[in-house]
Design an enzyme around this catalytic site. Structure first.
Site, short mmCIF file in Angstrom:
data_model
loop_
_atom_site.label_atom_id
_atom_site.label_comp_id
_atom_site.label_asym_id
_atom_site.label_seq_id
_atom_site.Cartn_x
_atom_site.Cartn_y
_atom_site.Cartn_z
N HIS A 1 1.69 4.87 -2.70
CA HIS A 1 1.88 6.31 -2.49
C HIS A 1 3.25 6.75 -3.00
O HIS A 1 3.36 7.80 -3.65
CB HIS A 1 1.78 6.65 -1.00
CG HIS A 1 0.42 6.48 -0.39
ND1 HIS A 1 -0.74 6.94 -0.96
CD2 HIS A 1 0.05 5.87 0.76
CE1 HIS A 1 -1.77 6.64 -0.19
NE2 HIS A 1 -1.33 5.99 0.86
N HIS B 1 -5.26 7.64 -2.25
CA HIS B 1 -6.20 6.61 -1.79
C HIS B 1 -7.32 6.43 -2.81
O HIS B 1 -7.70 7.36 -3.53
CB HIS B 1 -6.77 7.00 -0.42
CG HIS B 1 -5.81 6.72 0.68
ND1 HIS B 1 -5.80 7.41 1.87
CD2 HIS B 1 -4.80 5.82 0.76
CE1 HIS B 1 -4.85 6.95 2.64
NE2 HIS B 1 -4.22 5.96 2.01
N HIS C 1 0.84 -1.21 0.00
CA HIS C 1 0.00 0.00 0.00
C HIS C 1 0.87 1.26 0.00
O HIS C 1 0.67 2.18 -0.79
CB HIS C 1 -0.92 -0.02 1.22
CG HIS C 1 -1.69 1.23 1.43
ND1 HIS C 1 -2.94 1.45 0.87
CD2 HIS C 1 -1.40 2.36 2.15
CE1 HIS C 1 -3.37 2.67 1.22
NE2 HIS C 1 -2.47 3.23 2.00
N GLU C 2 1.84 1.30 0.92
CA GLU C 2 2.69 2.50 1.03
C GLU C 2 3.45 2.78 -0.26
O GLU C 2 3.55 3.94 -0.68
CB GLU C 2 3.68 2.36 2.19
CG GLU C 2 3.03 2.27 3.56
CD GLU C 2 1.99 3.33 3.81
OE1 GLU C 2 0.96 3.02 4.42
OE2 GLU C 2 2.16 4.48 3.36
C1 LIG Z 1 -3.79 9.29 6.95
C2 LIG Z 1 -2.72 8.28 6.68
C3 LIG Z 1 -1.40 8.69 7.29
C4 LIG Z 1 -3.19 6.93 7.24
C5 LIG Z 1 -2.18 5.86 6.96
C6 LIG Z 1 -2.04 5.63 5.44
O1 LIG Z 1 -2.97 5.57 4.68
N1 LIG Z 1 -0.80 5.47 5.04
O2 LIG Z 1 -0.57 5.23 3.71
C7 LIG Z 1 -2.55 4.55 7.57
O3 LIG Z 1 -1.78 3.93 8.31
N2 LIG Z 1 -3.75 4.08 7.31
C8 LIG Z 1 -4.19 2.82 7.94
C9 LIG Z 1 -5.67 2.89 8.18
C10 LIG Z 1 -5.90 3.96 9.19
N3 LIG Z 1 -5.71 3.55 10.39
O4 LIG Z 1 -6.09 5.07 8.83
C11 LIG Z 1 -3.86 1.67 7.02
O5 LIG Z 1 -4.27 0.57 7.30
N4 LIG Z 1 -3.12 1.90 5.93
C12 LIG Z 1 -2.33 0.88 5.35
C13 LIG Z 1 -3.01 -0.06 4.45
C14 LIG Z 1 -2.40 -1.31 4.27
C15 LIG Z 1 -2.91 -2.26 3.41
C16 LIG Z 1 -4.04 -1.98 2.70
C17 LIG Z 1 -4.71 -0.80 2.86
N5 LIG Z 1 -5.84 -0.60 2.11
C18 LIG Z 1 -4.22 0.18 3.73
ZN LIG Z 2 -2.37 5.23 2.56
#
Ligand SMILES: CC(C)C[C@H](C(=O)NO)C(=O)N[C@@H](CC(N)=O)C(=O)NCc1cccc(N)c1
Ligand SMILES: [Zn+2]
Ligand SMILES: [Zn+2]
Length: 162
Positions: free
Chosen positions: A122, A128, A118-119
């Site tokens: 980005h 997203h 996922h990262e």
């Molecule tokens: C506003 C951002 C800094 C949130 C951060 C994120 O999206 N990082 O890319 C993040 O850790 N998001 C969590 C969800 C949350 N707690 O907001 C997540 O699971 N992101 C990683 C991820 C991994 C695998 C799949 C998906 N769809 C997302």
């Molecule tokens: Zn993300």
């Protein structure tokens, strides 16, 4: 964000034994996560041992100097910067998560492979997605061993680097 201007990207893990994990295993999962994107685009990824790599990967806890502090276990798991010089493309992972190198889904830790895949979306310029089930959907969903990139993500990466 805007895409990279070159297709042969370099990457480097800058944290030894992150979260106590074996360095070799971490590098293997990171390489597998990059391969998800390489298999669906003209991008190639080469690991180098240098701070000059396009994609610098590191693990941190709490405040770590970029204005986006981590928050302990859960919630925010990681973040990455869109393509560009300096910290562009870099990916930071929360040291305080229960990371697992087992991406079979049997382990109830947080799959480093899934979050890294996922990262790196980005890091390559993808924001997203609102498509549930997409890798770039904002919320974590564990992913299987022989992972196939969902259509929405394939379209996204091919529009930029097809
Ligand atoms: C506003 C951002 C800094 C949130 C951060 C994120 O999206 N990082 O890319 C993040 O850790 N998001 C969590 C969800 C949350 N707690 O907001 C997540 O699971 N992101 C990683 C991820 C991994 C695998 C799949 C998906 N769809 C997302
Ligand atoms: Zn993300
Ligand atoms: Zn950071």
């Amino acid at each position: 964000g805007s895409p990279w201007k070159h297709l042969n990207l370099t990457w480097s893990l800058r944290t030894e034994r992150p979260s106590g994990l074996e360095t070799g295993g971490v590098r293997r999962e990171l390489a597998r996560a990059l391969d998800v994107w390489a298999k669906n685009s003209k991008l190639t990824f080469h690991e180098i041992n240098s701070d000059a790599a396009d994609i610098l990967i590191s693990f941190h806890r709490g405040y770590h100097g970029d204005g986006y502090p981590f928050d302990g276990r859960g919630q925010i798991l990681a973040h990455a910067f869109f393509p560009g010089s300096d910290r562009g493309g870099d990916a930071h992972f929360d040291e305080e998560e229960e990371w697992t190198l087992d991406s079979s889904g049997n382990d109830d830790g947080t799959s480093l492979f899934a979050v890294a895949a996922h990262e790196f979306g980005h890091s390559l310029g993808l924001a997203h997605s609102s498509v549930r089930g997409a890798l770039m959907y904002p919320w974590y969903q564990g992913i299987t061993e022989d992972y196939e990139l969902p259509e929405d993500d394939k379209h996204g990466i091919q529009q930029m680097y097809g």
